[in-house]
Design an enzyme around this catalytic site. Structure first.
Site, PDB file in Angstrom:
ATOM      1  N   HIS A 247       0.820  -1.207   0.000  1.00  0.00           N
ATOM      2  CA  HIS A 247       0.000   0.000   0.000  1.00  0.00           C
ATOM      3  C   HIS A 247       0.854   1.257   0.000  1.00  0.00           C
ATOM      4  O   HIS A 247       0.560   2.228  -0.697  1.00  0.00           O
ATOM      5  CB  HIS A 247      -0.910   0.004   1.229  1.00  0.00           C
ATOM      6  CG  HIS A 247      -1.933  -1.090   1.209  1.00  0.00           C
ATOM      7  ND1 HIS A 247      -2.613  -1.493   2.318  1.00  0.00           N
ATOM      8  CD2 HIS A 247      -2.383  -1.866   0.197  1.00  0.00           C
ATOM      9  CE1 HIS A 247      -3.441  -2.464   1.996  1.00  0.00           C
ATOM     10  NE2 HIS A 247      -3.312  -2.708   0.723  1.00  0.00           N
TER      11      HIS A 247
ATOM     12  N   CYS B 110      -0.887  -2.478 -19.527  1.00  0.00           N
ATOM     13  CA  CYS B 110      -1.076  -1.692 -18.307  1.00  0.00           C
ATOM     14  C   CYS B 110      -0.083  -2.053 -17.211  1.00  0.00           C
ATOM     15  O   CYS B 110      -0.247  -1.645 -16.067  1.00  0.00           O
ATOM     16  CB  CYS B 110      -2.500  -1.846 -17.781  1.00  0.00           C
ATOM     17  SG  CYS B 110      -2.934  -3.542 -17.326  1.00  0.00           S
TER      18      CYS B 110
END
Length: 749
Positions: free
Chosen positions: A363, A676
């Site tokens: 994160h 991507c």
């Protein structure tokens, strides 16, 4: 802790407060401990900068061994205590396989052994040992006592109270010389500034409690205030992922009620420590315990307890937790960070982040890239090598950190930063310039996103839309399944921010190392190859259908692009697409407004699809190549594992041929295709992609400008001729050849 044990700690404190020579004070300490614990030997070992453990003081062993006996890292029982960062209790130490006999110490007659680590920041900086001749078992109270004594000694050694700077010069507790640490790049960039320790631990001014009952009351009052403060923040309601996430606050609140954590704090206070010392001790024990956990989810939970412990210390100190002030050139240093931690700091003053742990997929790494803040992680021993205010360099290009750099190194970095600023200004000028190659080929440049804050970069970079929106972040920071309304609100906000630019939503990519605490999951031997992403969605259809329902509702009257991750078989895509049809029928029967246009696609990440594209592509409206997972699965090498992540190069013939095959099959069927993965955001790798025929790239926000500059400088026909020759190479990597080709053609890579 008994009254006698508390008296022992008081005697140790008095010995440390004496103004005599350091060695005399150490000798007094070991004599006091030996006498109180009825031990015939008491010894203190400290870790030197070399990693060796040196005997600094002893009562019972030969005095000539002091400062002469050194144990290599991991050597003997003392080395084992330091390695495991846990106490060891043995009734017959010489019989243990780790026992190492050192004749100069004269420890032959001693059998019983009890050792405890001196923990500083979760790392053993030394070892405290007591020994007895008779074979005896040390009881739990004695083990508890020696851990508390070791904790007191660790704090006083590291602070310089017990040993002066001369004695500490070569002890590995607080070095001050220039150092270079090699880690991993989590977010690109380059910066220098002064260290700010994340939630810097407040060293307890008083370790021993004069009134244990009063200290327990102080602890309970602080815990109540901590929880009340979080509750007050929660009452404000969901604030969106651009601020302190509502779901993260709920996570903190849950961990604040954790029975084990609260019980450990209470027991530490009852042992005779002050409330502050109890929090510090429990935090050190958690660090040592969690550091050895193999389960990534369990290791991640350490961050929650770390944050709570630091907040609790601030409450005990009378502070009110909130947004911290930072100097103009702050370099945030931490062992690890949760996603909310970074968002609490003012972005304009935060120049870079340095972490001991974590991964590029963590994160903290995702948030740092979204905020375009340089971030370097996996810097072993970082926290214990730095003090608040130290000058450091964070090199997010090479994955390095320079601690207390020399003037010439700092000057070189300033010059590099100036060059980067010049390039950034050039990229800004290109914001509204279409990405068209010199021969007139139009390249579509999109950004990857997963936070609301990512949306702010759309206008800044001139991105043409969001090629990949990671929806799992909202789920991962919540301690319960986000409801339909919360999911719908987020997706609507994303579409509103994008305006008329396309957004491709990737459905939940969870499982593997991304565990949701509210979903029961069986332990898997190899979770990365287990029930994750679309497999979990198909196995738990209510979870996937709820998300699809939220997406359809949020996109009412607008275009919706939905993409399923980790499709490995054509049957999986068929089943997932059928769920979309079911949800469309459900909405239609209830008179709901459907999207004006619905496109459903698949991510190509599993190598199996390379051999079944002819069956898959006709079923899709578009596909996107997830190069991160595709290549790590092709090479069976975890890209987040530093031991194997460099075992393959994306610019290798096998990888380039696989990508060329995907592009060729998509061209034959007329299927729109994009890339991507991280390759799309690096100019050299993006150069290779467009020469292979890819004209749609989705990159991190920071990669859009550099890639656009590269695109504008390319003559594609000439580049393709050169690349064709490289695809037939037998080399393991053609990176140097691709770079030479780019330079020969004056491509800005």
């Amino acid at each position: 802790m008994t009254r006698g044990s508390r008296n022992l700690l008081r005697q140790i404190r008095e010995a440390m407060a004496d103004g005599g020579p350091a060695q005399d004070r150490l000798d007094t300490v070991v004599r006091t401990i030996a006498r109180s614990m009825v031990a015939e030997v008491c010894s203190i070992y400290l870790r030197r900068a070399s990693g060796e453990l040196e005997l600094f003081a002893t009562e019972g062993l030969n005095r000539e061994a002091v400062h002469n006996t050194r144990l290599r890292p991991g050597e003997g029982l003392v080395g084992e205590v330091a390695r495991t960062a846990e106490p060891i209790s043995l009734s017959d130490a010489p019989a243990h396989p780790s026992f190492s006999y050192r004749p100069e110490t004269g420890e032959d007659p001693y059998h019983a052994f009890l050792g405890a680590p001196l923990l500083r920041g979760g790392r053993a900086i030394g070892v405290l040992v007591v020994q007895n001749r008779a074979e005896r078992h040390y009881d739990p109270d004695e083990i508890e006592d020696i851990q508390t004594i070791a904790m007191v000694l660790a704090e006083t050694v590291a602070s310089g109270e017990l040993l002066g700077q001369e004695e500490l010069r070569d002890v590995e507790v607080a070095p001050h010389r220039p150092e270079r640490l090699k880690g991993q790049r989590f977010a690109e960039g380059l910066a220098f500034g002064h260290v700010v320790l994340h939630e810097a631990p407040l060293a307890p001014e008083q370790l021993l409690a004069d009134d244990p009952v009063l200290e327990e009351a102080r602890l309970q009052s602080a815990l109540h205030a901590l929880k009340a403060g979080i509750d007050a923040m929660l009452e404000a309601g969901p604030t969106g992922l651009s601020g302190t996430p509502f779901e993260v606050l709920e996570t903190y609140r849950m961990f604040a009620d954790d029975r084990g954590w609260n019980r450990s704090l209470e027991e530490a206070v009852r042992s005779g420590l002050t409330a502050e010392a109890a929090v510090d001790r429990v935090r050190n024990e958690h660090r040592a315990r969690f550091a050895k956990a193999r389960d990534p989810y369990i290791r991640e939970r350490l961050h929650d307890f770390e944050d709570l412990a630091n907040r609790l210390l601030r409450v005990l100190a009378g502070d009110k937790p909130g947004e911290r002030e930072l100097p103009e050139d702050a370099i945030l240093v931490a062992r690890n960070l949760g996603p909310a931690d970074l968002l609490e700091y003012p972005r304009e003053r935060l120049k870079a982040v340095l972490l001991e742990e974590g991964s590029a997929a963590s994160h903290a790494g995702i948030v740092a890239r979204a905020l375009q803040i340089p971030c370097v992680g996996r810097l072993q021993g970082l926290r214990d090598r730095l003090s608040e205010g130290d000058l450091v360099i964070a090199d997010g290009e090479t994955g390095e950190a320079y601690l207390r750099p020399r003037p010439e190194m700092l000057e070189a970095v300033k010059q590099r930063i100036a060059v980067r600023e010049q390039r950034r200004a050039e990229f800004a000028l290109l914001r509204d310039v279409p990405a068209i190659t010199r021969d007139g080929t139009r390249i579509t440049l999109l950004t990857n996103a997963g936070l609301a804050v990512d949306l702010e970069s759309l206008d800044d970079t001139g991105s043409e839309g969001i090629g990949l929106f990671r929806t799992e972040f909202q789920f991962m920071v919540s301690e319960e399944l986000p409801r339909l309304e919360a999911q719908t609100l987020l997706y609507r906000r994303v579409l509103d921010a994008a305006g008329d630019r396309p957004v491709t939503f990737r459905t939940l990519d969870i499982g593997g190392d991304k565990v949701l605490p509210y979903l029961d999951a069986e332990r898997e031997e190899n979770p990365a190859l287990g029930r994750r992403a679309i497999r979990l969605g198909l196995d738990r259809p209510s979870l996937l259908r709820l998300q699809l329902r939220a997406l359809l509702h949020a996109a009412a009257g607008r275009e919706l692009r939905v993409m399923f991750p980790m499709i490995a078989t054509v049957e999986e895509f068929r089943a997932a697409r059928e769920m979309v049809d079911v949800e469309c029928d459900w909405a239609r029967r209830r008179g709901r407004t459907l999207p004006s246009m619905l496109r459903v696609g698949a991510m190509i990440e599993a190598p199996s699809l390379l051999f079944h594209l002819d069956a898959l592509l006709p079923l899709t409206d578009f596909v996107s190549v997830g190069t991160n997972d595709l290549l790590q699965y092709m090479y069976a090498a975890d890209r987040t594992n530093p031991l194997v992540s460099d075992r393959y190069d994306p610019l290798s013939p096998p990888a380039l041929r696989a990508l060329q095959e995907i592009q060729a099959r998509c061209a034959e069927t007329g299927t729109p295709v994009s890339v991507c993965g991280e390759l799309a955001g690096r100019p050299l790798e993006a150069f290779a992609l467009i020469t292979l025929g890819f004209t749609r790239l989705s990159a991190p926000a920071g990669g859009v400008g550099p890639v656009k500059r590269m695109v504008l400088s390319v003559d594609l026909p000439a580049a393709r001729r050169g690349m064709t020759n490289l695809l037939g190479s037998s080399a393991g990597s053609v990176r140097n050849e691709v770079e030479s080709l780019a330079r020969k053609l004056n491509v800005a890579v």
